[in-house]
Design a protein around this motif. Sequence first.
Motif, PDB file in Angstrom:
ATOM      1  N   SER A 160     -30.047 -51.977  20.175  1.00 55.23           N
ATOM      2  CA  SER A 160     -31.084 -51.811  21.374  1.00 55.23           C
ATOM      3  C   SER A 160     -30.195 -52.563  22.777  1.00 55.23           C
ATOM      4  O   SER A 160     -29.965 -53.398  22.571  1.00 55.23           O
ATOM      5  CB  SER A 160     -32.312 -52.538  21.098  1.00 55.23           C
ATOM      6  OG  SER A 160     -31.951 -54.077  20.625  1.00 55.23           O
ATOM      7  N   GLY A 161     -30.168 -51.557  23.661  1.00 54.59           N
ATOM      8  CA  GLY A 161     -29.824 -51.765  24.733  1.00 54.59           C
ATOM      9  C   GLY A 161     -28.111 -52.434  24.858  1.00 54.59           C
ATOM     10  O   GLY A 161     -27.831 -53.133  26.046  1.00 54.59           O
ATOM     11  N   PRO A 162     -27.098 -51.861  24.082  1.00 55.36           N
ATOM     12  CA  PRO A 162     -25.685 -52.274  24.534  1.00 55.36           C
ATOM     13  C   PRO A 162     -25.202 -51.693  25.786  1.00 55.36           C
ATOM     14  O   PRO A 162     -25.858 -50.345  25.893  1.00 55.36           O
ATOM     15  CB  PRO A 162     -24.879 -51.900  23.212  1.00 55.36           C
ATOM     16  CG  PRO A 162     -26.061 -50.794  22.789  1.00 55.36           C
ATOM     17  CD  PRO A 162     -27.229 -51.141  22.973  1.00 55.36           C
ATOM     18  N   PRO A 163     -24.570 -52.054  26.522  1.00 51.69           N
ATOM     19  CA  PRO A 163     -23.979 -51.087  27.883  1.00 51.69           C
ATOM     20  C   PRO A 163     -23.006 -50.271  27.290  1.00 51.69           C
ATOM     21  O   PRO A 163     -22.529 -50.373  26.190  1.00 51.69           O
ATOM     22  CB  PRO A 163     -23.401 -52.391  28.357  1.00 51.69           C
ATOM     23  CG  PRO A 163     -23.155 -53.557  27.668  1.00 51.69           C
ATOM     24  CD  PRO A 163     -23.984 -53.483  26.740  1.00 51.69           C
ATOM     25  N   ALA A 164     -23.101 -49.007  28.001  1.00 54.20           N
ATOM     26  CA  ALA A 164     -22.110 -48.097  27.736  1.00 54.20           C
ATOM     27  C   ALA A 164     -20.537 -48.608  27.411  1.00 54.20           C
ATOM     28  O   ALA A 164     -20.280 -49.663  28.404  1.00 54.20           O
ATOM     29  CB  ALA A 164     -22.104 -46.823  28.784  1.00 54.20           C
ATOM     30  N   GLY A 165     -19.923 -48.188  26.545  1.00 51.76           N
ATOM     31  CA  GLY A 165     -18.540 -48.526  26.579  1.00 51.76           C
ATOM     32  C   GLY A 165     -18.200 -48.229  24.977  1.00 51.76           C
ATOM     33  O   GLY A 165     -18.818 -47.549  24.107  1.00 51.76           O
ATOM     34  N   ASP A 166     -16.991 -48.765  24.716  1.00 49.94           N
ATOM     35  CA  ASP A 166     -16.242 -48.763  23.285  1.00 49.94           C
ATOM     36  C   ASP A 166     -16.460 -49.902  22.501  1.00 49.94           C
ATOM     37  O   ASP A 166     -16.573 -50.968  23.013  1.00 49.94           O
ATOM     38  CB  ASP A 166     -14.734 -48.400  23.621  1.00 49.94           C
ATOM     39  CG  ASP A 166     -14.373 -47.309  24.046  1.00 49.94           C
ATOM     40  OD1 ASP A 166     -14.996 -46.252  24.046  1.00 49.94           O
ATOM     41  OD2 ASP A 166     -13.606 -47.172  25.043  1.00 49.94           O
TER      42      ASP A 166
END
Length: 192
Positions: A160-166
Amino acid sequence: MVVSKSLLRMLFIAALIPAPAFAGPLADAAKKAEEQAAAGDTVGAHNTIRDAYGAFAATLPFSIGKAVFVSTPPEGYGMFTARPESSFKVGEALISYVEPVGLTWRPGKDGALESHFTVDLELLDPKGTVLAEQKAFGSFDFKGTVRNQEIFAKLTLNLSGPPAGDYVLRYRFRDAASGAVAISEQPFKIVQ
């Protein structure tokens, strides 16, 4: 020391003849199963191979044979559709299909065999920093009359809600009977 030509010739010929190969338990079981199948004993042939493979697998170190993201929950062992890519939209569930290899089977109640493993979860950034973790994320028990090798774990992670990215999803499998640990790592990306 003088060696006759005929002795040299025999030694040369003997060197050309391949040495007999020593068959192992799997090769012996395969030969027996082929004989059973040829004699019409289909079930016996199947059981011979299955039991030999189970005994052989018990000698393998605990490890992960396959770990893939899947498009939908798997229906059974090997019955999955791998995701074509490891990019997920925000809020989309990450479903993993994972096959442990070399599980330890122990005698249980009523003559049954039992195997058990737990799975810990770690969410990492690309540099290996642990961002989140959960011990005993999954727990799996298996009971039966044979050392079943067609075992898989379906693991679903809802972020829930992790920022965009790898990111990297690390699952740490622990074989309860042996204490052995096997790790699967699945890189993925969160996209908007």
